[in-house]
Design an enzyme around this catalytic site. Sequence first.
Site, PDB file in Angstrom:
ATOM      1  N   LYS A 217       0.841  -1.197   0.000  1.00  0.00           N
ATOM      2  CA  LYS A 217       0.000   0.000   0.000  1.00  0.00           C
ATOM      3  C   LYS A 217       0.884   1.259   0.000  1.00  0.00           C
ATOM      4  O   LYS A 217       0.701   2.156  -0.793  1.00  0.00           O
ATOM      5  CB  LYS A 217      -0.931  -0.021   1.219  1.00  0.00           C
ATOM      6  CG  LYS A 217      -1.832   1.180   1.319  1.00  0.00           C
ATOM      7  CD  LYS A 217      -2.811   1.054   2.467  1.00  0.00           C
ATOM      8  CE  LYS A 217      -3.511   2.394   2.697  1.00  0.00           C
ATOM      9  NZ  LYS A 217      -4.450   2.364   3.800  1.00  0.00           N
ATOM     10  N   GLU A 223      10.414  -4.688   4.745  1.00  0.00           N
ATOM     11  CA  GLU A 223      10.502  -6.080   4.301  1.00  0.00           C
ATOM     12  C   GLU A 223      10.240  -6.184   2.797  1.00  0.00           C
ATOM     13  O   GLU A 223      10.981  -6.825   2.056  1.00  0.00           O
ATOM     14  CB  GLU A 223       9.479  -6.954   5.038  1.00  0.00           C
ATOM     15  CG  GLU A 223       9.722  -7.132   6.520  1.00  0.00           C
ATOM     16  CD  GLU A 223       9.116  -6.040   7.381  1.00  0.00           C
ATOM     17  OE1 GLU A 223       8.858  -4.925   6.866  1.00  0.00           O
ATOM     18  OE2 GLU A 223       8.912  -6.295   8.582  1.00  0.00           O
ATOM     19  N   GLY A 279      -4.873  -1.838   4.893  1.00  0.00           N
ATOM     20  CA  GLY A 279      -4.082  -2.977   4.428  1.00  0.00           C
ATOM     21  C   GLY A 279      -4.764  -4.315   4.692  1.00  0.00           C
ATOM     22  O   GLY A 279      -4.844  -5.184   3.824  1.00  0.00           O
ATOM     23  N   ARG A 280      -5.309  -4.478   5.900  1.00  0.00           N
ATOM     24  CA  ARG A 280      -5.922  -5.764   6.252  1.00  0.00           C
ATOM     25  C   ARG A 280      -7.325  -5.917   5.677  1.00  0.00           C
ATOM     26  O   ARG A 280      -7.996  -6.914   5.940  1.00  0.00           O
ATOM     27  CB  ARG A 280      -5.912  -5.940   7.776  1.00  0.00           C
ATOM     28  CG  ARG A 280      -6.519  -4.790   8.546  1.00  0.00           C
ATOM     29  CD  ARG A 280      -6.149  -4.848  10.011  1.00  0.00           C
ATOM     30  NE  ARG A 280      -6.633  -3.698  10.775  1.00  0.00           N
ATOM     31  CZ  ARG A 280      -5.972  -2.560  10.934  1.00  0.00           C
ATOM     32  NH1 ARG A 280      -4.797  -2.395  10.356  1.00  0.00           N
ATOM     33  NH2 ARG A 280      -6.472  -1.577  11.656  1.00  0.00           N
ATOM     34  N   GLU A 365      -5.008  -6.724  14.604  1.00  0.00           N
ATOM     35  CA  GLU A 365      -4.477  -5.404  14.256  1.00  0.00           C
ATOM     36  C   GLU A 365      -5.598  -4.358  14.329  1.00  0.00           C
ATOM     37  O   GLU A 365      -5.361  -3.192  14.599  1.00  0.00           O
ATOM     38  CB  GLU A 365      -3.824  -5.421  12.858  1.00  0.00           C
ATOM     39  CG  GLU A 365      -2.825  -4.295  12.663  1.00  0.00           C
ATOM     40  CD  GLU A 365      -2.032  -4.375  11.370  1.00  0.00           C
ATOM     41  OE1 GLU A 365      -2.614  -4.178  10.292  1.00  0.00           O
ATOM     42  OE2 GLU A 365      -0.809  -4.634  11.420  1.00  0.00           O
ATOM     43  N   HIS A 396      -6.084 -32.964  17.213  1.00  0.00           N
ATOM     44  CA  HIS A 396      -5.010 -33.833  17.695  1.00  0.00           C
ATOM     45  C   HIS A 396      -3.844 -33.028  18.253  1.00  0.00           C
ATOM     46  O   HIS A 396      -2.762 -33.562  18.439  1.00  0.00           O
ATOM     47  CB  HIS A 396      -4.558 -34.760  16.562  1.00  0.00           C
ATOM     48  CG  HIS A 396      -5.681 -35.637  16.092  1.00  0.00           C
ATOM     49  ND1 HIS A 396      -5.967 -36.848  16.668  1.00  0.00           N
ATOM     50  CD2 HIS A 396      -6.625 -35.425  15.145  1.00  0.00           C
ATOM     51  CE1 HIS A 396      -7.028 -37.378  16.067  1.00  0.00           C
ATOM     52  NE2 HIS A 396      -7.447 -36.523  15.145  1.00  0.00           N
ATOM     53  N   LYS A 516       9.123  -0.950  14.586  1.00  0.00           N
ATOM     54  CA  LYS A 516       9.700  -0.679  13.256  1.00  0.00           C
ATOM     55  C   LYS A 516      10.815   0.360  13.371  1.00  0.00           C
ATOM     56  O   LYS A 516      11.879   0.220  12.789  1.00  0.00           O
ATOM     57  CB  LYS A 516       8.629  -0.074  12.331  1.00  0.00           C
ATOM     58  CG  LYS A 516       7.682  -1.040  11.689  1.00  0.00           C
ATOM     59  CD  LYS A 516       6.846  -0.289  10.642  1.00  0.00           C
ATOM     60  CE  LYS A 516       5.617  -1.058  10.248  1.00  0.00           C
ATOM     61  NZ  LYS A 516       4.726  -0.316   9.361  1.00  0.00           N
TER      62      LYS A 516
HETATM   63  O1  F6P Z   1       3.103  -2.977   9.854  1.00  0.00           O
HETATM   64  C1  F6P Z   1       1.739  -3.155   9.704  1.00  0.00           C
HETATM   65  C2  F6P Z   1       1.296  -2.821   8.305  1.00  0.00           C
HETATM   66  O2  F6P Z   1       1.219  -1.448   8.146  1.00  0.00           O
HETATM   67  C3  F6P Z   1      -0.038  -3.485   8.026  1.00  0.00           C
HETATM   68  O3  F6P Z   1      -1.099  -2.765   8.495  1.00  0.00           O
HETATM   69  C4  F6P Z   1       0.005  -3.635   6.552  1.00  0.00           C
HETATM   70  O4  F6P Z   1      -0.930  -4.555   6.081  1.00  0.00           O
HETATM   71  C5  F6P Z   1       1.434  -4.074   6.353  1.00  0.00           C
HETATM   72  O5  F6P Z   1       2.162  -3.336   7.320  1.00  0.00           O
HETATM   73  C6  F6P Z   1       2.003  -3.870   4.987  1.00  0.00           C
HETATM   74  O6  F6P Z   1       1.943  -2.534   4.579  1.00  0.00           O
HETATM   75  P1  F6P Z   1       2.153  -2.128   3.075  1.00  0.00           P
HETATM   76  O7  F6P Z   1       1.068  -2.730   2.263  1.00  0.00           O
HETATM   77  O8  F6P Z   1       2.111  -0.624   3.055  1.00  0.00           O
HETATM   78  O9  F6P Z   1       3.499  -2.637   2.628  1.00  0.00           O
END
Ligand code: F6P
Length: 553
Positions: A217, A223, A279-280, A365, A396, A516
């Site tokens: 987003k 990452e 995002g979620r 979240e 199980h 972060k």
């Molecule tokens: O760190 C949490 C977050 O902001 C989530 O809410 C989001 O889904 C994820 O990181 C990834 O964010 P992006 O789509 O901006 O890379």
Amino acid sequence: MPTQEKTVTSQIAPLVDRSAWKKLTAHYEKLQEVHMRQMFADDPQRGEKLTAEGAGLFLDYSKNRVTDETLKLLVELAEESGLPERIKAMFGGEKINLTEDRAVLHVALRAPQDATITVDGENVVPDVHEVLDRMSKFADRVRSGEWKGHSGKRIVNIVNIGIGGSDLGPVMAYEALKHYAQRDLTFRFVSNVDGTDFAEAVVDLDPEETLFIVASKTFTTLETMTNAGTAREWSLAAFGGDKASVAKHFVAVSTNAEKVTEFGIDTANMFGFWDWVGGRYSMDSSIGLSTMLAVGPDNFRAMLDGFHQMDEHFRTTPFEKNLPVLMGLLSIWYNDFFGSETVAVLPYDQYLKRFPAYLQQLSMESNGKYITTEGKRVTYNTGPVLFGEPGTNGQHSFYQLIHQGTRLIPCDFIAFAKSLNPLGRHHDMLQANVFAQAEALAFGKTAEQVKAEGTADWLVPHRVFEGNRPSNVLMAESLTPALLGALVALYEHSVFVQGVIWNIDSFDQWGVELGKKLAQAIIPELESDEEPSLEHDSSTNHLIRKYRKMKGM
Ligand code: F6P
């Protein structure tokens, strides 16, 4: 980030001062000792009465520790908490994400073409459909083999790079809808900054046949940007560093055109979405591009239709028969009155193996907040810990604790009447376990019953199941794309209902920021041999020194 001062005040009383809350508190005192055995004995129709249906989903909530009075009071609580107005506000594009000053309009992502949903006076629905149409054209080209890689080879591997909402939705939906996927395409999902994730995802892939979707987003997530950079190097290496290859092997899904361009992806190969999609809550936006590539535009649109059916059910159905409202209220009942700290989601369908992980982000979240919308500390519990595994595997491993542990863990069982892979008696065996588990949890087994089986006295206490453990059973005919959409929307709206009652902002996530930021400061310290920063505590400093020593610095 909004910088202007703002005072948020609510016309609604603090939760614990609401009259329905007080009545529920008194009601709980009476009801906590009542066993579901009694409730079922008192009303032979209970199992048929305490049910509701919508968007292809049937909910049996009779095995909950509730009476008609409880349900009446919970609905009263929803009304007193302003839920009807909040539903209108969300669907009406109001900026209900207060701390980020944003509308919350995932419902617009699945609105039909002729709908009108406005944000800041502008109808957003045409933009949604314009992106969907572009995604569909692109998906058709890749699926048919018309879209070729830089060296002219057909694209057969698709790697989605993203994390959180830009990964969990896509990977969950890919697994859930695998039955409908084009099988000559291989899909991989890279999320973790652990190099192992990328290395293992591409180990057997030919870069000339591989397309990367960089899904973020913000297009700034550490990452994702690190993995995307590594992917670009890996891909470019196969083309002798020819940057023209990027256009054929990288597409972006983002709200941030500037950063996408900076990364080197042409905006012609970018599929956008908007800041009013959290995002979620984004798996049905262009973040779902990998899903569409896998199952095709028609199935993707069928999934959107399922989402929309549940949206309409939620928006228009009286609370007493409204699936997300009922599930949200039941969750409040256990979380805040019985003191339950967890919920288990137990899909009896192997295709839904990533569904609990997906719901973890959606729920935890969204509702993992201890501050109200007015900026005050809550005086009650908010979001529970969510966990789960597909059945029967979980039976199980951790069900022992659900049956005989000291904690009350409300469960959602998810069942399907028809298997997508009918094989002998497998399916009836699988689904029989749903009904059996829900029955065992609710009714248990008394000492008398255990004794009557001839169990030795000393063993009796170990073999007694006290029961009275609540569960919902959700059932549908089969796992179709539309059903998946309806199921996800059900949980989205249930999470919303809970957030409204707790008076928290379910759509921000400030709680992820601190870690972060600290990691950004620590990364260079792990690479340097200078003394770690004085600003850290002695434990963090010691760990940094120890780590450097262990890695051979
Ligand atoms: O760190 C949490 C977050 O902001 C989530 O809410 C989001 O889904 C994820 O990181 C990834 O964010 P992006 O789509 O901006 O890379």
